[in-house]
Design a protein around this motif. Structure first.
Motif, short mmCIF file in Angstrom:
data_model
loop_
_atom_site.label_atom_id
_atom_site.label_comp_id
_atom_site.label_asym_id
_atom_site.label_seq_id
_atom_site.Cartn_x
_atom_site.Cartn_y
_atom_site.Cartn_z
N PRO A 29 0.80 -1.23 0.00
CA PRO A 29 0.00 0.00 0.00
C PRO A 29 0.83 1.28 0.00
O PRO A 29 0.38 2.31 -0.51
CB PRO A 29 -0.82 -0.13 1.29
CG PRO A 29 -0.89 -1.59 1.56
CD PRO A 29 0.39 -2.16 1.07
N ASP A 30 2.05 1.22 0.54
CA ASP A 30 2.89 2.42 0.60
C ASP A 30 3.65 2.69 -0.70
O ASP A 30 4.29 3.74 -0.83
CB ASP A 30 3.89 2.30 1.75
CG ASP A 30 3.22 2.29 3.11
OD1 ASP A 30 2.05 2.68 3.19
OD2 ASP A 30 3.87 1.86 4.09
N PHE A 31 3.62 1.75 -1.66
CA PHE A 31 4.40 1.93 -2.88
C PHE A 31 3.96 3.16 -3.67
O PHE A 31 4.76 3.76 -4.40
CB PHE A 31 4.29 0.68 -3.76
CG PHE A 31 5.25 -0.42 -3.39
CD1 PHE A 31 6.14 -0.28 -2.34
CD2 PHE A 31 5.27 -1.61 -4.11
CE1 PHE A 31 7.03 -1.29 -2.00
CE2 PHE A 31 6.15 -2.62 -3.79
CZ PHE A 31 7.03 -2.46 -2.74
N ALA A 32 2.70 3.53 -3.55
CA ALA A 32 2.22 4.69 -4.31
C ALA A 32 2.94 5.97 -3.93
O ALA A 32 2.99 6.92 -4.72
CB ALA A 32 0.71 4.85 -4.10
N ASP A 33 3.51 6.01 -2.74
CA ASP A 33 4.20 7.21 -2.27
C ASP A 33 5.71 7.15 -2.48
O ASP A 33 6.43 8.06 -2.05
CB ASP A 33 3.92 7.41 -0.77
CG ASP A 33 2.43 7.58 -0.48
OD1 ASP A 33 1.74 8.22 -1.30
OD2 ASP A 33 1.97 7.05 0.55
#
Length: 356
Positions: free
Chosen positions: A157-161
């Motif tokens: 989920p944190d890959f987008a950032d």
């Protein structure tokens, strides 16, 4: 630097590395092991960092090292593990393995490795990567098995950032922590990342079962590679038969860093140019003869047969006289002149076309 400076030969580099390895283990046996264990027990590992780094980087400046917790001695393991790793660089696998081969026997305090172990097989780990803190337990994967390899796409989920380079680094570190660095190199072909959840997501630890199934299918009872037979046709229409070990990766024997191609002509041929029954038996005996002369300093990993010639692909330890032993061993072949062609090849690129 001199006006006519030249690159060091692999032989001179290997000699310097061997001296640095001897120096490392002399220091470790006399004071290093005790001082490092004491620093860990005092929760002050930084106290020993410079001393270990100095000696590891004297072997090769691109090597990395780390300390990890081992199994308890009561369970047959050691309290601490010292790992010197090539960080996936094929050119450094051989020297890292030679460092390991020179290590003392494991004891209740220390054991050693040349690749990162699976430190978080259950995914319970927080990684610090690129300034971000990533909870590995929230990662999922999509896995596609093709023959003896698996392609893995990692989602978090944190890959987008995160930038793509940071995402890729995080994915590699997640896989190393989950299945271990060696297993990644052996069985994982492609590693990708995505900011979109997979349609059929699998928790990251699920990769362990995929790798276990590949290992069971493609290694023998002793844990060594299996062999497969391949059929093909050369560009001129000549039939070709190849036999190759699977997995055909340098990590299976990283200190065998020199490719020795042995070109063997044979006279007992079928109309298609392949060996007849008698010729095939002679070739097999000759292969066994050559392998026996290496005395553990190399191995046959593949061969290709076509048009009256068999090319034997040996990989040998370039710090030993293995190539000279092969050259001496081929002179007894009665069906033509055998040629031995050797080249430094730590990444096993000379057999890349035979990987399945």
């Amino acid at each position: 630097m001199g006006l006519f400076s030249r690159r060091k030969s692999p032989e001179s580099v290997a000699r310097a590395q061997a001296l640095a390895i001897d120096d490392f283990w002399h220091w470790w046996r006399t004071t290093g092991a005790r001082e490092t264990a004491e620093a860990i027990d005092d929760r002050a590992p930084e106290r020993i960092t410079d001393a270990v780094s100095k000696r590891v980087h004297a072997i090769d400046g691109a090597l990395s090292w780390e300390l990890a917790a081992g199994a308890e001695a009561a369970d047959g393991g050691s309290r601490h593990v010292l790992v010197v790793t090539p960080e996936g660089d094929p050119a450094l696998r051989a020297v890292a393995r030679r460092w390991l081969l020179a290590a003392p026997e494991p004891d209740a305090t220390w054991e050693y490795g040349d690749s990162r172990r699976a430190t978080a097989p259950d995914g319970r780990l927080t990684l610090g990567v690129g300034g971000a803190r990533i909870d590995v337990a929230r990662a999922t994967i999509a896995a596609r098995v093709e023959g003896p390899v698996v392609d893995v796409t990692v989602h978090h989920p944190d890959f987008a950032d995160l930038d793509e380079d940071v995402r890729r680094l995080a994915a590699f570190l997640m896989l190393d922590a989950t299945i271990g660095e060696t297993e990644v190199e052996l069985w994982v072909r492609e590693i990708g990342t995505t900011t979109v959840p997979p349609l059929d997501p699998v928790p990251l630890p699920g990769l362990r079962s995929v790798v276990r199934q590949l290992r069971e299918q493609y290694t023998d009872a002793d844990g060594g590679p299996t062999w497969v037979l391949l059929h093909g046709v050369r560009h001129d229409g000549t039939p070709l038969v190849a036999s190759t070990q699977v997995p055909l990766k340098a990590v299976t024997a990283p200190h065998f860093d020199t490719h020795a191609g042995v070109v063997v002509p044979y006279t007992d041929q079928t109309p298609e140019g392949l060996p007849g029954p008698d010729g095939l038996a002679e070739l097999r005996r000759f292969e066994d003869h050559l392998a026996g002369r290496l005395e553990g300093c190399g191995r046959l990993v593949a061969h290709e047969t076509s048009g009256g010639t068999r090319l034997l692909h040996f990989y040998v330890d370039g710090t030993t006289p293995a190539v000279e032993q092969l050259e001496a061993a081929v002179v007894g072949w009665s069906q033509g002149r055998v040629r031995v062609q050797a080249e430094h090849d730590p990444g096993w690129s000379g057999v890349q076309h035979l990987r399945v």
